[in-house]
Design a protein around this motif. Structure first.
Motif, PDB file in Angstrom:
ATOM      1  N   ILE A  66      21.379   6.066  -8.464  1.00  0.00           N
ATOM      2  CA  ILE A  66      19.964   5.731  -8.525  1.00  0.00           C
ATOM      3  C   ILE A  66      19.151   7.009  -8.715  1.00  0.00           C
ATOM      4  O   ILE A  66      19.405   8.006  -8.043  1.00  0.00           O
ATOM      5  CB  ILE A  66      19.487   5.039  -7.224  1.00  0.00           C
ATOM      6  N   ALA A  67      18.199   6.994  -9.631  1.00  0.00           N
ATOM      7  CA  ALA A  67      17.313   8.141  -9.839  1.00  0.00           C
ATOM      8  C   ALA A  67      15.972   7.856  -9.176  1.00  0.00           C
ATOM      9  O   ALA A  67      15.330   6.840  -9.458  1.00  0.00           O
ATOM     10  CB  ALA A  67      17.115   8.398 -11.331  1.00  0.00           C
ATOM     11  N   ALA A  68      15.564   8.736  -8.272  1.00  0.00           N
ATOM     12  CA  ALA A  68      14.255   8.628  -7.621  1.00  0.00           C
ATOM     13  C   ALA A  68      13.402   9.800  -8.095  1.00  0.00           C
ATOM     14  O   ALA A  68      13.753  10.962  -7.876  1.00  0.00           O
ATOM     15  CB  ALA A  68      14.404   8.661  -6.102  1.00  0.00           C
ATOM     16  N   ARG A 119      23.464   7.223 -16.981  1.00  0.00           N
ATOM     17  CA  ARG A 119      23.747   5.788 -16.855  1.00  0.00           C
ATOM     18  C   ARG A 119      23.432   5.276 -15.448  1.00  0.00           C
ATOM     19  O   ARG A 119      24.234   4.560 -14.829  1.00  0.00           O
ATOM     20  CB  ARG A 119      25.210   5.494 -17.194  1.00  0.00           C
ATOM     21  N   VAL A 120      22.270   5.630 -14.935  1.00  0.00           N
ATOM     22  CA  VAL A 120      21.889   5.182 -13.596  1.00  0.00           C
ATOM     23  C   VAL A 120      21.688   3.671 -13.573  1.00  0.00           C
ATOM     24  O   VAL A 120      21.401   3.047 -14.606  1.00  0.00           O
ATOM     25  CB  VAL A 120      20.603   5.887 -13.116  1.00  0.00           C
ATOM     26  N   ASP A 121      21.857   3.080 -12.402  1.00  0.00           N
ATOM     27  CA  ASP A 121      21.600   1.651 -12.240  1.00  0.00           C
ATOM     28  C   ASP A 121      20.108   1.360 -12.167  1.00  0.00           C
ATOM     29  O   ASP A 121      19.672   0.268 -12.540  1.00  0.00           O
ATOM     30  CB  ASP A 121      22.263   1.125 -10.966  1.00  0.00           C
ATOM     31  N   ALA A 122      19.341   2.330 -11.654  1.00  0.00           N
ATOM     32  CA  ALA A 122      17.904   2.092 -11.487  1.00  0.00           C
ATOM     33  C   ALA A 122      17.151   3.410 -11.507  1.00  0.00           C
ATOM     34  O   ALA A 122      17.688   4.458 -11.133  1.00  0.00           O
ATOM     35  CB  ALA A 122      17.626   1.355 -10.184  1.00  0.00           C
ATOM     36  N   ALA A 136       7.035   1.712 -23.039  1.00  0.00           N
ATOM     37  CA  ALA A 136       7.738   0.851 -23.983  1.00  0.00           C
ATOM     38  C   ALA A 136       9.227   1.191 -24.023  1.00  0.00           C
ATOM     39  O   ALA A 136      10.087   0.297 -24.087  1.00  0.00           O
ATOM     40  CB  ALA A 136       7.125   0.987 -25.367  1.00  0.00           C
ATOM     41  N   ARG A 137       9.539   2.470 -23.968  1.00  0.00           N
ATOM     42  CA  ARG A 137      10.940   2.890 -23.996  1.00  0.00           C
ATOM     43  C   ARG A 137      11.693   2.396 -22.762  1.00  0.00           C
ATOM     44  O   ARG A 137      12.822   1.916 -22.857  1.00  0.00           O
ATOM     45  CB  ARG A 137      11.007   4.412 -24.080  1.00  0.00           C
ATOM     46  N   LEU A 138      11.062   2.510 -21.592  1.00  0.00           N
ATOM     47  CA  LEU A 138      11.713   2.060 -20.369  1.00  0.00           C
ATOM     48  C   LEU A 138      11.890   0.541 -20.355  1.00  0.00           C
ATOM     49  O   LEU A 138      12.877   0.028 -19.834  1.00  0.00           O
ATOM     50  CB  LEU A 138      10.898   2.505 -19.149  1.00  0.00           C
ATOM     51  N   ARG A 139      10.934  -0.173 -20.924  1.00  0.00           N
ATOM     52  CA  ARG A 139      11.067  -1.636 -21.001  1.00  0.00           C
ATOM     53  C   ARG A 139      12.266  -2.045 -21.862  1.00  0.00           C
ATOM     54  O   ARG A 139      12.856  -3.105 -21.646  1.00  0.00           O
ATOM     55  CB  ARG A 139       9.798  -2.254 -21.591  1.00  0.00           C
ATOM     56  N   ALA A 140      12.618  -1.203 -22.816  1.00  0.00           N
ATOM     57  CA  ALA A 140      13.709  -1.534 -23.738  1.00  0.00           C
ATOM     58  C   ALA A 140      15.089  -1.224 -23.175  1.00  0.00           C
ATOM     59  O   ALA A 140      16.098  -1.583 -23.782  1.00  0.00           O
ATOM     60  CB  ALA A 140      13.508  -0.784 -25.058  1.00  0.00           C
ATOM     61  N   THR A 141      15.137  -0.562 -22.011  1.00  0.00           N
ATOM     62  CA  THR A 141      16.434  -0.214 -21.428  1.00  0.00           C
ATOM     63  C   THR A 141      16.908  -1.332 -20.503  1.00  0.00           C
ATOM     64  O   THR A 141      16.105  -2.088 -19.956  1.00  0.00           O
ATOM     65  CB  THR A 141      16.343   1.092 -20.610  1.00  0.00           C
ATOM     66  N   PRO A 142      18.221  -1.444 -20.285  1.00  0.00           N
ATOM     67  CA  PRO A 142      18.745  -2.447 -19.349  1.00  0.00           C
ATOM     68  C   PRO A 142      18.657  -1.996 -17.896  1.00  0.00           C
ATOM     69  O   PRO A 142      19.031  -2.743 -16.988  1.00  0.00           O
ATOM     70  CB  PRO A 142      20.207  -2.590 -19.790  1.00  0.00           C
ATOM     71  N   VAL A 143      18.150  -0.792 -17.672  1.00  0.00           N
ATOM     72  CA  VAL A 143      18.075  -0.219 -16.321  1.00  0.00           C
ATOM     73  C   VAL A 143      16.923  -0.848 -15.546  1.00  0.00           C
ATOM     74  O   VAL A 143      15.840  -1.064 -16.092  1.00  0.00           O
ATOM     75  CB  VAL A 143      17.893   1.316 -16.414  1.00  0.00           C
ATOM     76  N   THR A 144      17.154  -1.127 -14.267  1.00  0.00           N
ATOM     77  CA  THR A 144      16.069  -1.582 -13.399  1.00  0.00           C
ATOM     78  C   THR A 144      15.085  -0.436 -13.189  1.00  0.00           C
ATOM     79  O   THR A 144      15.482   0.674 -12.829  1.00  0.00           O
ATOM     80  CB  THR A 144      16.610  -2.045 -12.037  1.00  0.00           C
ATOM     81  N   VAL A 145      13.807  -0.680 -13.443  1.00  0.00           N
ATOM     82  CA  VAL A 145      12.761   0.335 -13.273  1.00  0.00           C
ATOM     83  C   VAL A 145      11.758  -0.180 -12.242  1.00  0.00           C
ATOM     84  O   VAL A 145      11.185  -1.259 -12.413  1.00  0.00           O
ATOM     85  CB  VAL A 145      12.041   0.634 -14.603  1.00  0.00           C
ATOM     86  N   ILE A 146      11.567   0.590 -11.177  1.00  0.00           N
ATOM     87  CA  ILE A 146      10.644   0.186 -10.121  1.00  0.00           C
ATOM     88  C   ILE A 146       9.550   1.246  -9.995  1.00  0.00           C
ATOM     89  O   ILE A 146       9.829   2.404  -9.675  1.00  0.00           O
ATOM     90  CB  ILE A 146      11.354   0.013  -8.771  1.00  0.00           C
TER      91      ILE A 146
END
Length: 330
Positions: A66-68, A119-122, A136-146
């Motif tokens: 996980i990347a914080a 390849r982080v999960d989130a 827009a770029r983050l929306r296009a990734t399969p990664v959970t973004v919080i």
């Protein structure tokens, strides 16, 4: 001559279980019976086995990384949230990469690139990403973004936070109710602080007040800015009766400088802060501030990540709210 490093099969043989059972334990310890899990832990220790997390990531869909991303950690109002969040993530079997994005996310794009490359999960963001291309770029990734500590109208994925504008409006309502009439704003140069200042100003003017004077200061906030902010009051055409500071650190410095000049707080000058840091309640006078439940933000982030790991859908906006803590300084 060096021997080969221990392998999964070695752990399985030592524990008296199959390699598949060891693999299940490494991916999710809770699915393995307690006694079996203990034998596997002992076997891992005895063989000095180090799991190949990269191989696991390639074989499955999760890396448990996980990347914080936070602007800063020195005297930061985010520290309690980050600490609670990292503890919870680690207890769930994740590893956390903590990266600093600098004043108002100056290094945000580079850190996002690094997180995606690993390849982080989130990706957990502190604050709201303002750049449309990055969103827009983050929306296009399969990664959970919080996104945390804010509530955008349209989250990238999930947002856990509160309205900074509403927090500013509530402070304006509170101070007008206390009878103050000449507010002065000390605003750190960040999008979060600016939204609070705009909310305060709009509410103050809408309720019949004159537009507040203001001073902008650099980020991150620190004690010395409060001292300088007090001295800058001498340049105003009329002394304010309350100074609304963008952080508790600024409020603390301003109060101490005012007291050193013989000014009584709040009798001659009231002061408010933001963040409700521990020292806000330890100061004399204690500091009126805005409290954000950082521990709840952390809990909600963990809840979202656990739900996503289980393949469940979650809300896109989670409002944790805020509250004005009335103390001696205003």
């Amino acid at each position: 001559m060096a021997t080969r490093p221990p392998r999964l099969d070695d752990v399985a043989a030592h524990a008296g279980v199959s390699a598949a059972t060891v693999s299940r334990f490494l991916n999710n310890p809770e699915v393995v019976a307690k006694g079996t899990a203990e034998r596997i832990r002992e076997a891992i220790a005895a063989t000095s086995y180090v799991p190949n997390m990269t191989a696991g990531a390639l074989a499955g869909s999760r890396t448990r990384l996980i990347a914080a991303l936070v602007p800063d950690i020195a005297a930061s109002i985010f520290n309690d949230t980050v600490e609670s969040m990292i503890d919870g993530l680690a207890n769930d079997g994740n590893s956390v990469v903590l990266a600093l994005t600098g004043p108002d996310n100056a290094r945000l794009e580079a850190e996002i690139n690094m997180a995606l490359a690993r390849r982080v999960d989130a990706i957990i963001l502190t604050g709201i990403v303002s750049d449309a291309e990055t969103r827009a770029r983050l929306r296009a990734t399969p990664v959970t973004v919080i996104e945390t500590w804010g509530l955008p109208e349209e989250p990238i994925d999930v947002a856990v936070g509160f309205s900074h504008r509403a927090a500013g409006e509530e402070m304006a309502r509170f101070l007008r109710g206390r009878g103050y009439r000449r507010p002065h704003l000390v605003v750190p140069r960040s999008s979060r602080s600016e939204r609070r200042a705009m909310g305060f100003t709009d509410r103050w003017v809408r309720d019949g007040g004159v537009e507040p004077t203001r001073l902008e200061v650099n980020v991150p906030s620190h004690f010395g800015q409060g001292r300088l902010s007090y001295r800058a009051l001498a340049d105003l055409p009329e002394r304010p009766d309350v100074v609304v500071c963008g952080s508790d650190w600024i409020a603390q410095g301003l109060i101490i400088e005012a007291q050193a000049a013989g000014i009584r707080v709040p009798d001659q000058l009231a002061v408010t802060g933001f963040g409700n840091l521990r020292m806000a309640g330890d100061m004399r006078p204690t500091i009126t501030s805005v409290d954000i439940d950082g521990a709840r933000i952390a809990r909600e982030v963990l809840r979202v990540l656990r739900a996503r790991a289980a393949g469940e859908r979650t809300e896109t906006k989670i409002d944790v709210g805020f509250r004005v803590i009335a103390r001696e300084s205003a």
